[in-house]
Scaffold this motif. Structure first.
Motif, PDB file in Angstrom:
ATOM      1  N   ASP A 134       0.568  -1.103   0.282  1.00  0.00           N
ATOM      2  CA  ASP A 134      -0.459  -0.438  -0.199  1.00  0.00           C
ATOM      3  C   ASP A 134       0.907   1.399   0.260  1.00  0.00           C
ATOM      4  O   ASP A 134       0.383   1.658  -0.547  1.00  0.00           O
ATOM      5  N   PHE A 135       1.371   1.066   1.014  1.00  0.00           N
ATOM      6  CA  PHE A 135       2.925   2.446   0.867  1.00  0.00           C
ATOM      7  C   PHE A 135       3.747   2.561  -0.205  1.00  0.00           C
ATOM      8  O   PHE A 135       3.771   3.706  -0.576  1.00  0.00           O
ATOM      9  N   ARG A 136       4.281   1.726  -0.435  1.00  0.00           N
ATOM     10  CA  ARG A 136       5.033   1.471  -2.159  1.00  0.00           C
ATOM     11  C   ARG A 136       4.217   1.903  -2.618  1.00  0.00           C
ATOM     12  O   ARG A 136       4.837   2.939  -3.809  1.00  0.00           O
ATOM     13  N   ASP A 137       2.909   1.543  -3.379  1.00  0.00           N
ATOM     14  CA  ASP A 137       1.899   2.185  -5.030  1.00  0.00           C
ATOM     15  C   ASP A 137       1.219   3.007  -4.286  1.00  0.00           C
ATOM     16  O   ASP A 137       0.942   4.370  -5.741  1.00  0.00           O
ATOM     17  N   GLN A 138       0.474   3.427  -2.576  1.00  0.00           N
ATOM     18  CA  GLN A 138      -0.397   4.556  -3.370  1.00  0.00           C
ATOM     19  C   GLN A 138       0.787   5.746  -2.502  1.00  0.00           C
ATOM     20  O   GLN A 138       0.104   6.835  -2.428  1.00  0.00           O
ATOM     21  N   VAL A 139       1.209   5.088  -1.524  1.00  0.00           N
ATOM     22  CA  VAL A 139       1.687   6.662  -0.898  1.00  0.00           C
ATOM     23  C   VAL A 139       3.108   7.202  -1.647  1.00  0.00           C
ATOM     24  O   VAL A 139       3.652   8.582  -1.851  1.00  0.00           O
ATOM     25  N   LEU A 140       4.086   6.272  -1.811  1.00  0.00           N
ATOM     26  CA  LEU A 140       5.258   6.905  -1.933  1.00  0.00           C
ATOM     27  C   LEU A 140       5.580   7.613  -3.395  1.00  0.00           C
ATOM     28  O   LEU A 140       6.239   8.448  -3.271  1.00  0.00           O
ATOM     29  N   PRO A 141       4.454   7.029  -4.215  1.00  0.00           N
ATOM     30  CA  PRO A 141       5.015   7.756  -5.629  1.00  0.00           C
ATOM     31  C   PRO A 141       4.216   9.472  -5.716  1.00  0.00           C
ATOM     32  O   PRO A 141       4.643  10.516  -5.613  1.00  0.00           O
ATOM     33  N   LYS A 142       3.917   9.975  -4.605  1.00  0.00           N
ATOM     34  CA  LYS A 142       3.120  11.150  -4.221  1.00  0.00           C
ATOM     35  C   LYS A 142       4.484  11.769  -3.820  1.00  0.00           C
ATOM     36  O   LYS A 142       4.785  13.229  -4.386  1.00  0.00           O
ATOM     37  N   LEU A 143       4.361  10.592  -2.221  1.00  0.00           N
ATOM     38  CA  LEU A 143       5.975  11.321  -1.754  1.00  0.00           C
ATOM     39  C   LEU A 143       6.794  11.463  -2.081  1.00  0.00           C
ATOM     40  O   LEU A 143       7.475  13.206  -2.236  1.00  0.00           O
ATOM     41  N   ALA A 144       7.858  10.895  -2.907  1.00  0.00           N
ATOM     42  CA  ALA A 144       8.311  10.945  -4.042  1.00  0.00           C
ATOM     43  C   ALA A 144       8.215  12.788  -4.701  1.00  0.00           C
ATOM     44  O   ALA A 144       9.400  13.372  -5.179  1.00  0.00           O
ATOM     45  N   ALA A 145       7.373  12.413  -5.181  1.00  0.00           N
ATOM     46  CA  ALA A 145       6.877  13.963  -6.550  1.00  0.00           C
ATOM     47  C   ALA A 145       6.693  15.192  -5.512  1.00  0.00           C
ATOM     48  O   ALA A 145       6.949  15.988  -5.921  1.00  0.00           O
ATOM     49  N   ALA A 146       6.285  15.149  -4.750  1.00  0.00           N
ATOM     50  CA  ALA A 146       6.296  16.382  -3.734  1.00  0.00           C
ATOM     51  C   ALA A 146       7.081  16.380  -2.782  1.00  0.00           C
ATOM     52  O   ALA A 146       7.525  17.318  -1.562  1.00  0.00           O
ATOM     53  N   THR A 147       8.029  15.883  -2.303  1.00  0.00           N
ATOM     54  CA  THR A 147       9.097  15.715  -1.551  1.00  0.00           C
ATOM     55  C   THR A 147      10.428  17.225  -1.510  1.00  0.00           C
ATOM     56  O   THR A 147      10.762  17.358  -3.185  1.00  0.00           O
TER      57      THR A 147
END
Length: 719
Positions: A134-147
């Motif tokens: 869940d974290f890898r597929d749902q959260v991590l991409p958004k996090l990587a884009a915004a960090t």
């Protein structure tokens, strides 16, 4: 601009360290790293000694980047103690930090909403989160884009060459590839030699040929006074602690190599009047937090800890670190002693090596990456399944313990051979090569590190210089402070009272042996019709062991006796006498048959031995001695069937172990006849218990053959 930026950076630092005068100033290399990250959006690798202030770099950089409109900082951090310290430090600088880790799953959804709303400046995540589907597929991409800044703390964990290789860290390479252009990256560590530094730099894109900054400083710790004190045995080491702990400055940490040793030492020191608490991987999270807080507030003299209290725990005035047993790596040792002396002029660091150290090193080395045939078997099972398999579903089909299986799958995931999805693991079908050369190199490196720790303990030269050279510190020179440079500060003297009580503590025999109560999951998949709770009428009762192989008391006596290279022999008299003491305490203790309590179990009326191919003399003589002392009959021995494997049963995981035992053991007719005539429970005797499944399966057979109860009694518990 950079003058203004430097002034702002120093102001953040003053808030971070609690300097009301505002006079705190960044070290020059701290400023160089911050300038590279904030002004030039570069990648940086900082290799600096413990206590240097690496966390100040990323917190100051975060504050400046957020002020300029950048997204939140993501810090990948390995340990809960480290995360808690970092959240508290960030708050001092006015930085809003939150953490997502295994201890707070109930908060994850709310924290992710706060991040999305821009209300979080720093998000700390454990490396394990990076591979959660869940974290890898749902959260991590958004996090990587915004960090706005990615920080990899304790970055040596990324490297295969590091002392604490964690496959989840290698997932960072994927996150790095997904970062938008111009997002700065900071990697920090104190425990990396030149090879680890180069490997981390390459994996993070901070190596040669990149526009990156690598800051590597000298690793001396001017406040630390290193020493080694070699004492005759474990009793002398415990007695030394009891006599000298109060003399050590301030409060500190006593490291042990195993959970059992930490619990033993804690109990003994408390008995001797010292205020200490244990801190291990088995300590509940709430108790860990309480222990950390007690140490921070100096409410305890010491925490007796395993490596669970390791990287990043920050108490500036920690006055000492004592190792009761030698870590297997100078890198790990430097990391742990670095907890001391960060904010005081002088701290004591003392190593008390023990003869059991090497046996413990060997055990931990035995759980390294599995051999190729086990890896291939796992890949074949996943490929043939045609659906995701969870760890409980996969475990019965391969001969690997769950923790080792999970670690292997994470490595295969990073290598592209498997993929973790909802519901478990699947095969990707991609070709995979077993890198035997790399794994053999890691094994050789581990052996070399163990030799380095032997050399450290025996060295007559400067100890700090020795450690610095192990970490490839080119500026290493004699420190002038250690016992070899400045003379010994501690004697080996111990009081008779402390030595007697230590010997009494360590020689006290008897450890409870909890019975198995549930069959392992997935047995139906391997053809065994057992599941759920073991019926009460087929369970073993709580048993006893003379000691644990991992402890520093009876473990030191039992390890050589049960070592593979030791010839089979009858039970030695001192061991037999100790077993008799265990029986006496057991009979009179809570739940014992000699207490006269209304609910006390019936007294055992016979002895049964488990069959042993490796130690028939030892097991048989032990069973005979118990029967003789208890004046009860030796009823016989269980037997192996013709389906029992010639070279031993599977021992890696529960389901495979039970399958092998289910087919391998039987109650011979003569023993069955004796059991049917008994009117009470029996002792079940073996040399050791590892998983507990041999005793569970044997107890089931005996109960079904007529035994009214089964009390397991073994010499050793094996971790």
């Amino acid at each position: 601009m950079n003058a203004d930026l430097r002034s702002s950076a120093d102001s953040v630092l003053a808030r971070l360290v609690g300097d009301p005068t505002g006079t705190a100033r960044l070290r020059e290399d701290q400023w160089r790293a911050i300038e590279a990250l904030v002004a030039h959006k570069r990648r940086a690798l900082v290799v600096q000694r413990t206590g240097w202030g690496k966390s100040a770099v990323y917190f100051v950089a975060t504050s400046l980047l957020r002020a300029s409109g950048a997204g939140p900082t993501v810090i990948v951090s390995p340990l809960l103690a480290l995360m808690r310290n970092q959240v508290e430090a960030a708050a001092r600088a006015g930085i809003r930090a939150r953490t997502i880790n295994s201890a707070n799953p109930e908060e994850w959804e709310g924290i992710q909403a706060e991040v999305a709303a821009g209300e979080v400046d720093v998000l700390l995540v454990s490396p394990e989160r990076l591979n959660n589907p869940d974290f890898r597929d749902q959260v991590l991409p958004k996090l990587a884009a915004a960090t706005g800044l990615l920080v990899v703390d304790e970055a040596h964990c990324i490297s295969d060459w590091g002392h604490d290789f964690r496959p989840d860290y290698r997932r960072l390479r994927t996150m790095l590839a997904d970062l938008p252009p111009g997002v700065p990256v900071l990697a920090t560590t104190a425990t990396a030699n030149a090879r680890v530094t180069a490997d981390v730099a390459e994996q993070l894109g901070t190596g040669a040929g990149t526009d990156a900054l690598v800051l590597r400083g000298p690793l001396d710790r001017e406040s630390l006074s290193l020493a080694v004190l070699t004492l005759p045995d474990a009793a002398h080491r415990l007695a030394w602690l009891a006599d000298h702990l109060a003399d050590l400055p301030g409060s500190g940490i006593i490291y042990t190599l195993t959970v059992a040793a930490a619990e033993e030492v804690t109990a003994y020191l408390r008995h001797r009047g010292h205020t200490v608490s244990s801190y291990t991987g088995k300590t509940e999270n709430a108790d860990r937090e309480q222990a950390e807080n007690d140490l921070q507030a100096n409410r305890v003299k010491a925490l007796v800890a395993t490596s669970a209290l390791g990287m990043g725990f920050d108490k500036p005035d920690l006055g000492f670190v004592v190792h009761l047993g030698s870590p297997s790596s100078p890198i790990a040792y430097y990391q742990q002693v670095g907890r001391a002396g960060r904010g005081v002029e002088h701290a004591e660091v003392l190593l008390l090596p023990g003869r059991e150290d090497e046996a413990i090193w060997q055990y931990f080395a035995s759980v390294a990456f599995p051999p190729e045939e086990q890896v291939r078997r796992t890949l074949d099972v996943l490929a043939q399944a045609g659906r995701p398999l969870s760890l409980p579903a996969l475990e019965p089909l391969v001969d690997l313990r769950r923790t080792r299986l999970e670690t292997m799958l994470k490595v295969l995931d990073v290598d592209g051979a498997v993929h973790r999805v909802k519901g478990g693991w699947t095969s990707t079908g991609e070709p995979w090569v077993y890198d035997a050369e790399r794994y053999a190199w890691v094994a050789r490196q581990r052996s070399a590190e163990q030799q380095a720790m032997r050399d450290y303990a025996a060295s007559t030269g400067c100890r700090m210089e020795f450690l610095r050279r192990q970490l490839d510190d080119e500026e290493a020179a004699p420190c002038g402070r250690c016992d070899n440079c400045a003379g010994a500060r501690f004697t080996a003297d111990v009081s008779g009272t402390s030595l007697d009580t230590a010997r009494g503590e360590l020689s006290r025999p008897g450890v409870e042996l909890e019975p198995r109560k549930m069959w392992p999951t997935g047995l139906a998949a391997v053809g065994v019709d057992l599941k759920g709770r073991i019926p009460a009428g087929e369970q073993a009762s709580t048993g006893r062991a003379l000691g644990r192989l991992s402890d520093i008391g009876w473990g030191n006596r039992l390890r050589p006796m049960l070592a593979p290279q030791t010839a089979d022999q009858p039970v030695p008299d001192d061991v037999a006498q100790a077993v008799v003491a265990v029986l006496a305490d057991w009979a009179r203790g809570p739940g014992g048959w000699a207490t006269g309590a209304a609910d006390a179990p019936a007294r055992p009326v016979g002895v049964v031995a488990l069959p042993s191919r490796s130690r028939p003399l030892l097991v048989g003589s032990l069973a005979a001695r118990i029967a003789e002392v208890g004046r009860i009959p030796l009823l016989g021995t269980l037997e192996y069937t013709d389906q029992a494997p010639e070279f031993g049963l599977p021992s890696s995981n529960s389901a495979q172990r039970v399958r092998g035992l289910h087919q391998a053991l039987t109650v011979p007719q003569a023993l069955a006849a004796s059991l049917s005539e008994t009117s009470g429970p029996v002792f079940l005797v073996d040399d050791r218990a590892e998983s507990g499944w041999t005793l569970a399966v044997a107890a089931r057979l005996l109960r079904r053959a007529g035994a009214k109860g089964v009390f397991p009694l073994v010499l050793a518990l094996q971790p």
